[in-house]
Structures are given as C-alpha cells and as structure tokens.
Write a protein that holds these residues in place. Structure first.
Motif, PDB file in Angstrom:
ATOM      1  N   LYS A   3       0.733  -1.043  -0.207  1.00  0.00           N
ATOM      2  CA  LYS A   3      -0.068   0.036   0.011  1.00  0.00           C
ATOM      3  C   LYS A   3       0.939   1.466  -0.114  1.00  0.00           C
ATOM      4  CE  LYS A   3      -2.759  -3.029   2.075  1.00  0.00           C
ATOM      5  NZ  LYS A   3      -2.490  -4.354   2.424  1.00  0.00           N
ATOM      6  N   TYR A   4       0.750   2.074  -0.918  1.00  0.00           N
ATOM      7  CA  TYR A   4       1.720   3.280  -1.203  1.00  0.00           C
ATOM      8  C   TYR A   4       2.190   3.656   0.291  1.00  0.00           C
ATOM      9  CZ  TYR A   4       1.395   3.081  -6.247  1.00  0.00           C
ATOM     10  OH  TYR A   4       1.681   2.430  -7.583  1.00  0.00           O
ATOM     11  N   LEU A   5       1.090   4.701   0.763  1.00  0.00           N
ATOM     12  CA  LEU A   5       1.325   5.307   2.053  1.00  0.00           C
ATOM     13  C   LEU A   5       0.350   5.356   2.922  1.00  0.00           C
ATOM     14  CD1 LEU A   5       4.038   6.589   3.418  1.00  0.00           C
ATOM     15  CD2 LEU A   5       3.358   8.673   2.493  1.00  0.00           C
ATOM     16  N   SER A   6      -0.711   4.426   2.727  1.00  0.00           N
ATOM     17  CA  SER A   6      -1.839   4.617   3.420  1.00  0.00           C
ATOM     18  C   SER A   6      -1.666   4.248   5.045  1.00  0.00           C
ATOM     19  CB  SER A   6      -2.830   3.368   2.942  1.00  0.00           C
ATOM     20  OG  SER A   6      -3.403   3.495   1.471  1.00  0.00           O
ATOM     21  N   LEU A   7      -0.698   3.261   5.261  1.00  0.00           N
ATOM     22  CA  LEU A   7      -0.658   2.980   6.840  1.00  0.00           C
ATOM     23  C   LEU A   7       0.070   3.905   7.512  1.00  0.00           C
ATOM     24  CD1 LEU A   7      -0.166  -0.777   6.757  1.00  0.00           C
ATOM     25  CD2 LEU A   7      -2.169   0.397   7.555  1.00  0.00           C
ATOM     26  N   VAL A   8       1.231   4.511   6.796  1.00  0.00           N
ATOM     27  CA  VAL A   8       2.142   5.536   7.534  1.00  0.00           C
ATOM     28  C   VAL A   8       1.260   7.008   7.123  1.00  0.00           C
ATOM     29  CG1 VAL A   8       3.875   7.050   6.951  1.00  0.00           C
ATOM     30  CG2 VAL A   8       4.132   4.685   6.692  1.00  0.00           C
ATOM     31  N   GLN A 340      -4.977   1.688  -1.828  1.00  0.00           N
ATOM     32  CA  GLN A 340      -4.114   1.739  -3.054  1.00  0.00           C
ATOM     33  C   GLN A 340      -3.162   0.548  -3.125  1.00  0.00           C
ATOM     34  OE1 GLN A 340      -3.370   6.445  -3.994  1.00  0.00           O
ATOM     35  NE2 GLN A 340      -1.835   5.554  -2.504  1.00  0.00           N
ATOM     36  N   GLU A 341      -2.652   0.154  -3.968  1.00  0.00           N
ATOM     37  CA  GLU A 341      -1.702  -0.943  -4.317  1.00  0.00           C
ATOM     38  C   GLU A 341      -0.793  -0.997  -5.600  1.00  0.00           C
ATOM     39  OE1 GLU A 341      -1.521  -5.617  -3.113  1.00  0.00           O
ATOM     40  OE2 GLU A 341      -3.548  -4.775  -3.412  1.00  0.00           O
ATOM     41  N   SER A 342       0.315  -1.536  -5.370  1.00  0.00           N
ATOM     42  CA  SER A 342       1.400  -1.615  -6.545  1.00  0.00           C
ATOM     43  C   SER A 342       1.556  -3.057  -6.683  1.00  0.00           C
ATOM     44  CB  SER A 342       2.398  -0.706  -6.480  1.00  0.00           C
ATOM     45  OG  SER A 342       3.454  -1.043  -7.458  1.00  0.00           O
ATOM     46  N   LEU A 343       1.397  -3.716  -7.629  1.00  0.00           N
ATOM     47  CA  LEU A 343       1.343  -5.059  -7.796  1.00  0.00           C
ATOM     48  C   LEU A 343       2.867  -5.528  -8.324  1.00  0.00           C
ATOM     49  CD1 LEU A 343      -2.064  -6.141  -8.813  1.00  0.00           C
ATOM     50  CD2 LEU A 343      -1.120  -6.459  -6.703  1.00  0.00           C
ATOM     51  N   MET A 356      10.955  -8.054 -21.775  1.00  0.00           N
ATOM     52  CA  MET A 356       9.584  -7.486 -21.873  1.00  0.00           C
ATOM     53  C   MET A 356       9.153  -7.565 -20.244  1.00  0.00           C
ATOM     54  SD  MET A 356       8.463  -7.777 -24.984  1.00  0.00           S
ATOM     55  CE  MET A 356      10.132  -7.174 -25.226  1.00  0.00           C
ATOM     56  N   TRP A 357       8.439  -6.231 -19.961  1.00  0.00           N
ATOM     57  CA  TRP A 357       7.874  -6.085 -18.711  1.00  0.00           C
ATOM     58  C   TRP A 357       6.532  -5.561 -18.781  1.00  0.00           C
ATOM     59  CZ3 TRP A 357       6.894  -0.937 -18.123  1.00  0.00           C
ATOM     60  CH2 TRP A 357       7.456   0.060 -19.106  1.00  0.00           C
ATOM     61  N   CYS A 358       5.849  -5.627 -17.470  1.00  0.00           N
ATOM     62  CA  CYS A 358       4.569  -4.677 -17.480  1.00  0.00           C
ATOM     63  C   CYS A 358       4.569  -4.330 -15.908  1.00  0.00           C
ATOM     64  CB  CYS A 358       3.382  -5.656 -18.003  1.00  0.00           C
ATOM     65  SG  CYS A 358       1.984  -4.911 -17.992  1.00  0.00           S
ATOM     66  N   ASP A 359       4.093  -3.052 -15.856  1.00  0.00           N
ATOM     67  CA  ASP A 359       3.693  -2.550 -14.588  1.00  0.00           C
ATOM     68  C   ASP A 359       2.287  -2.285 -14.208  1.00  0.00           C
ATOM     69  OD1 ASP A 359       6.451  -2.477 -13.942  1.00  0.00           O
ATOM     70  OD2 ASP A 359       6.899  -0.641 -14.510  1.00  0.00           O
ATOM     71  N   PHE A 360       1.965  -2.381 -13.009  1.00  0.00           N
ATOM     72  CA  PHE A 360       0.528  -2.098 -12.848  1.00  0.00           C
ATOM     73  C   PHE A 360       0.161  -1.570 -11.394  1.00  0.00           C
ATOM     74  CE2 PHE A 360      -3.878  -4.168 -11.439  1.00  0.00           C
ATOM     75  CZ  PHE A 360      -4.664  -3.155 -11.843  1.00  0.00           C
ATOM     76  N   GLY A 361      -0.370  -0.552 -11.136  1.00  0.00           N
ATOM     77  CA  GLY A 361      -0.750  -0.176  -9.836  1.00  0.00           C
ATOM     78  C   GLY A 361      -2.126   0.463  -9.990  1.00  0.00           C
ATOM     79  N   TYR A 362      -2.997   0.655  -8.869  1.00  0.00           N
ATOM     80  CA  TYR A 362      -4.312   1.307  -8.887  1.00  0.00           C
ATOM     81  C   TYR A 362      -4.620   1.808  -7.525  1.00  0.00           C
ATOM     82  CZ  TYR A 362      -5.898  -2.820  -6.450  1.00  0.00           C
ATOM     83  OH  TYR A 362      -6.196  -3.811  -5.438  1.00  0.00           O
ATOM     84  N   ARG A 363      -5.780   2.557  -7.637  1.00  0.00           N
ATOM     85  CA  ARG A 363      -6.352   2.943  -6.268  1.00  0.00           C
ATOM     86  C   ARG A 363      -7.844   3.386  -6.662  1.00  0.00           C
ATOM     87  NH1 ARG A 363      -7.991   8.579  -4.827  1.00  0.00           N
ATOM     88  NH2 ARG A 363      -7.559   9.045  -2.588  1.00  0.00           N
ATOM     89  N   PHE A 364      -8.716   2.926  -5.592  1.00  0.00           N
ATOM     90  CA  PHE A 364      -9.882   3.008  -5.745  1.00  0.00           C
ATOM     91  C   PHE A 364     -10.885   3.372  -4.447  1.00  0.00           C
ATOM     92  CE2 PHE A 364      -9.870  -1.437  -4.221  1.00  0.00           C
ATOM     93  CZ  PHE A 364     -10.540  -1.307  -3.092  1.00  0.00           C
ATOM     94  N   LEU A 365     -11.666   4.358  -4.641  1.00  0.00           N
ATOM     95  CA  LEU A 365     -12.378   4.859  -3.474  1.00  0.00           C
ATOM     96  C   LEU A 365     -13.595   4.131  -3.089  1.00  0.00           C
ATOM     97  CD1 LEU A 365     -12.804   8.369  -4.273  1.00  0.00           C
ATOM     98  CD2 LEU A 365     -11.067   7.448  -2.826  1.00  0.00           C
TER      99      LEU A 365
END
Length: 447
Positions: A3-8, A340-343, A356-365
């Motif tokens: 989680k990007y910085l949710s807890l902190v 929020q999460e970065s997988l 080859m590479w692929c990045d994914f992260g998302y945030r929802f309310l």
C-alpha cells in the motif's frame, strides 16, 4: 501487498491532528496561473454542480488573487461567500468525489482543493498534504511523503508563495528521485542520507518566517540491483527503513481482543469506534503495528484468520477512522476512504537485448451509505473481494496477454470488478487517473 502510504499517512494524520494539523489532497497541485477561470472549466462528471454553480465557486479565483496575502484572500472570500448558497456549495464541494479525482489533472479543481478549501477552512493555519514520487530507472522505487504547511504570518505570506511551496516540494522530490540511477536507488543507507539532505534543502528553500514546513517520508526500492525478477513474480523484500519498533506480543494481544466472536456482525460504526478507542489508549503500540503492516514484517506468529483480521479488517477501519478524525477536526464532511496497491512487476528477460515487462498499480475509493447499518463482515467481503479479484486478474493474466492490452482495457476490467463487488450499501469507484498500467510496446518477433 504494497500500500503506497496508506498506513503511514493514517498514522501521520492522527499525529497531525494531535499537533493541530489536517490533511488535504494526496499528490502535487498543478501550477496555477493568475488568470481567472470561468464557466469554460471542465465540470465534474458526476453532475454534482451545474455550470452556474461551478462558475460561482471559480469566481473566487479573483483577478490577481495570487498577489494577495493570505489574510486579504480570506477576507475577500469571506465577504463574498457569506450567503446560504455559498455555504451549500462549499459543503457539496467537499463531498464531490469526482471533483476530488480531478484535482491533480485540472487546474480549476486544483485551485479549489489546494488553495480555496485549505485557506478558508476553520483550521486554515496548518494543513497537511501527501504524495508520492516514483521512478522506473531499471528498478522500481517510490518515495512517499507527507508535508505540513503552517502559516506563521498571514499578513505577509502571499497566495503565490503558498502555492509555490506546494509545487516546489512535490516537483523537488520527484526531480530528486528521477535523477537517481538504479545503483543509487538500491543503496539504502546512501538513499536515506540523500533524502534527508534533499528534504532539508526543500524545507529551507520553500520555508520562511512566514511559512513553516515539515516533511515526513517512507522510501522503498523493490527490484534487485541486477534487475532480475523474483521467482513467481513476487516482490523483492522491502528496503524501506522502519520508523518504529516491531509490534510486541502484548501489542497484538490487545488488538486481537477486538476480534470478538461477533465482530463481523457488528456495524462498521461500532467496530470503528472500538478500534479508535484502542488506538487512543496507546498511540505507540498503534505505530508499531502500523510499521509491521506497512513492511509486511511481523515478529509475532498469527493464525491465518488473525492475520486476515489485522491486514484487512483493522486496515480498512483504520483508514476510515483517519477520515473520521480528519472530518471531526476540520468540520468538513467525511471523505470517502481509499485503497491503493502496486502489484509486482511482470518481466520476461529471455531476450536479453529486449526484455519484456509490465507494471500495474491502482487506487479506488469506496463510499459507505450508512456505517450504522453496514456490517463489518459485509464491508470486508466487498472490499476484500475487490482486492483479491484484482490480484487474481494480475496473477492469472500472462505477460503475453498483458502486452496486448491498453490502459483502457485494464480500466474496463477494474470497473467491471468494482460493479461486481459494489452493493447498495457500499459503492466502489475507480478513476482513470488513479490507474497505472505501462509495458513494453510489443514482443519482438522470434528469429
């Protein structure tokens, strides 16, 4: 899970409240020109404001407002908005999720959320903001930060200086991280020193006798120095520095006492109140447990059920309590909590010249219609189900298939999952600007 910085930031939020701070926003504010914006500005897509209503809000961006002192701007806004209509508009402004989602991509929304709301709030002298700087310099590194602006002299500090400090901090931290090579990012000790020096420089550059600045941060770098992906696409160990000691057996015993046989059938409101009371009893133990969860590093053994309770139930209720405390402090309506999460990055290095590479992260309310009637179990089923479903999509989709997808394809998938796990009592929403999806353009042809 990362989680990007949710807890902190949840911890920082409560510390900030105790110190007289409030949170506002979560990424950098775009630069604001002094030219006023009128009705041609983009309206929020949820129809929360008519063009006439939105124009009334943006009319508060007076000609030359950036040259006004904070005191002058507040007086001018106060004289203009002393009506029932403006009171209603301000209440709806703080509740508009669609407009909040625009604040980092639309300059009119940025003015409303980074200038107007913070400086006209009852507790306007001290406001906290947060954001994240990210780099992809052959590694995956993120610098998450929270900064607090305290106005010491509203009679001399100008709006331009206030806005410039926000932009200077966010741009400065992003430029700092972007300027680091992969080898530098992997040197944890050197990075901690460099970040500390950069923060000291930014604080000195943008702070003054008129405006006091404090900055907190968490840094982590996930990929190993040689860029080799970990087995089974799992993330590499965190290299972030703990800001607290480990949670003790006694800490967790006190927390798990909230896991009563009937906790899942309790209302969210009742359970959150119990968790908040627990946190208020001993803030240091909450800090230790937050650090354990953020780093995914526990020194106490748990059953799977206990760990799920800590990672999901306590995490969600803690996030909601952070928004609740913020709302009580500022007097503004409670903002919808976010996840929020970065997988972990997917990589194929079979072709050394063109990996080859692929990045994914998302945030929802997620919006809870009524915390008094929604049960903890139902909330956890919906939000936990959404999180698990997104992870399953990422884990089950091959890199070959991901390389054929666009960001719109991924957003469509996320929206479908959000609809599946939403109910009349809890609604999950995802905005395009809160989804990160990037990959190499195409797989090279085999010889």
């Amino acid at each position: 899970m990362k989680k990007y910085l949710s807890l902190v930031l949840a911890a920082l939020l409560i510390v900030g409240v105790l110190a007289g701070c409030g949170e506002q926003g979560n990424t950098q504010a775009p630069d604001n020109s002094s030219a006023p914006i009128r009705a041609q500005a983009t309206l929020p897509a949820d129809g929360s404001f008519t063009s006439e209503e939105y124009e009334k809000l943006l009319a508060l961006r007076f000609d030359g407002y950036e040259e006004m002192t904070v005191a002058e701007f507040r007086d001018r806004v106060g004289a203009t908005t002393d009506t029932k209509e403006y009171t209603s508009l301000f209440e709806r402004l703080s509740q508009s999720v669609a407009l909040q989602d625009m604040k980092d991509t639309d300059e009119a929304a940025a003015f409303l959320f980074y200038t107007l709301m913070p400086l006209t709030d009852e507790n306007w002298q001290t406001k906290a903001f947060n954001g994240a700087a990210i780099t992809e310099a052959d590694t995956s590194a993120i610098l998450e930060y929270g900064y607090t602006l305290t106005i010491a002299d509203e009679n001399t500090l100008t709006i331009r200086e206030y806005n410039a400090a926000q932009k200077g901090i966010t741009d400065g931290l992003q430029a700092f991280l972007s300027g680091k090579a992969a080898a530098e990012l992997q040197d944890e000790a050197a990075m901690q020193t460099a970040i500390g020096n950069e923060i000291a420089t930014l604080t000195k550059s943008w702070g003054s006798e008129k405006l006091e600045i404090t900055i907190e941060y968490v840094f982590r770098c996930e990929n190993p120095p040689d860029g080799t992906p970990n087995d089974n696409d799992t993330p590499a160990p965190n290299t972030e520095t703990r800001q607290s000691e480990y949670g003790t057996k006694e800490d967790y015993q006190s927390l798990l006492a909230l896991k009563t046989p009937d906790y899942a059938s309790m209302s969210v409101a009742d359970f959150n109140a119990k968790l908040l009371a627990w946190a208020n009893e001993d803030f240091s133990r909450m800090e230790r447990i937050d650090a354990d969860m953020l780093c995914n590093d526990f020194q106490v053994s748990f059953s799977e059920e206990e760990l799920a309770f800590i990672r999901l139930t306590v995490f969600l209720s803690g996030t909601e309590n952070g928004e609740f405390v913020q709302s009580n402090y500022t007097g503004d309506p409670m903002v919808a909590p976010a996840y929020q999460e970065s997988l972990p990055q997917k990589v194929d290095k079979s072709n050394e010249k063109a990996p080859m590479w692929c990045d994914f992260g998302y945030r929802f309310l997620y919006h809870i219609a009524n915390q008094e009637t929604l049960t903890v179990g139902e909330r956890d089923r919906c939000i936990g189900g959404m999180i698990t479903a997104v992870e399953k999509f990422w884990n089950d989709t091959t890199l070959d298939d991901l390389l054929t997808m666009t960001k719109d394809d991924v957003i469509s998938c996320l929206n479908s999952l959000a609809a599946e796990y939403s109910t009349d009592d809890i609604v999950i929403t995802i905005s395009a600007e809160h989804v990160h999806f990037d990959h190499t353009e195409e797989r090279p042809e085999l010889p």
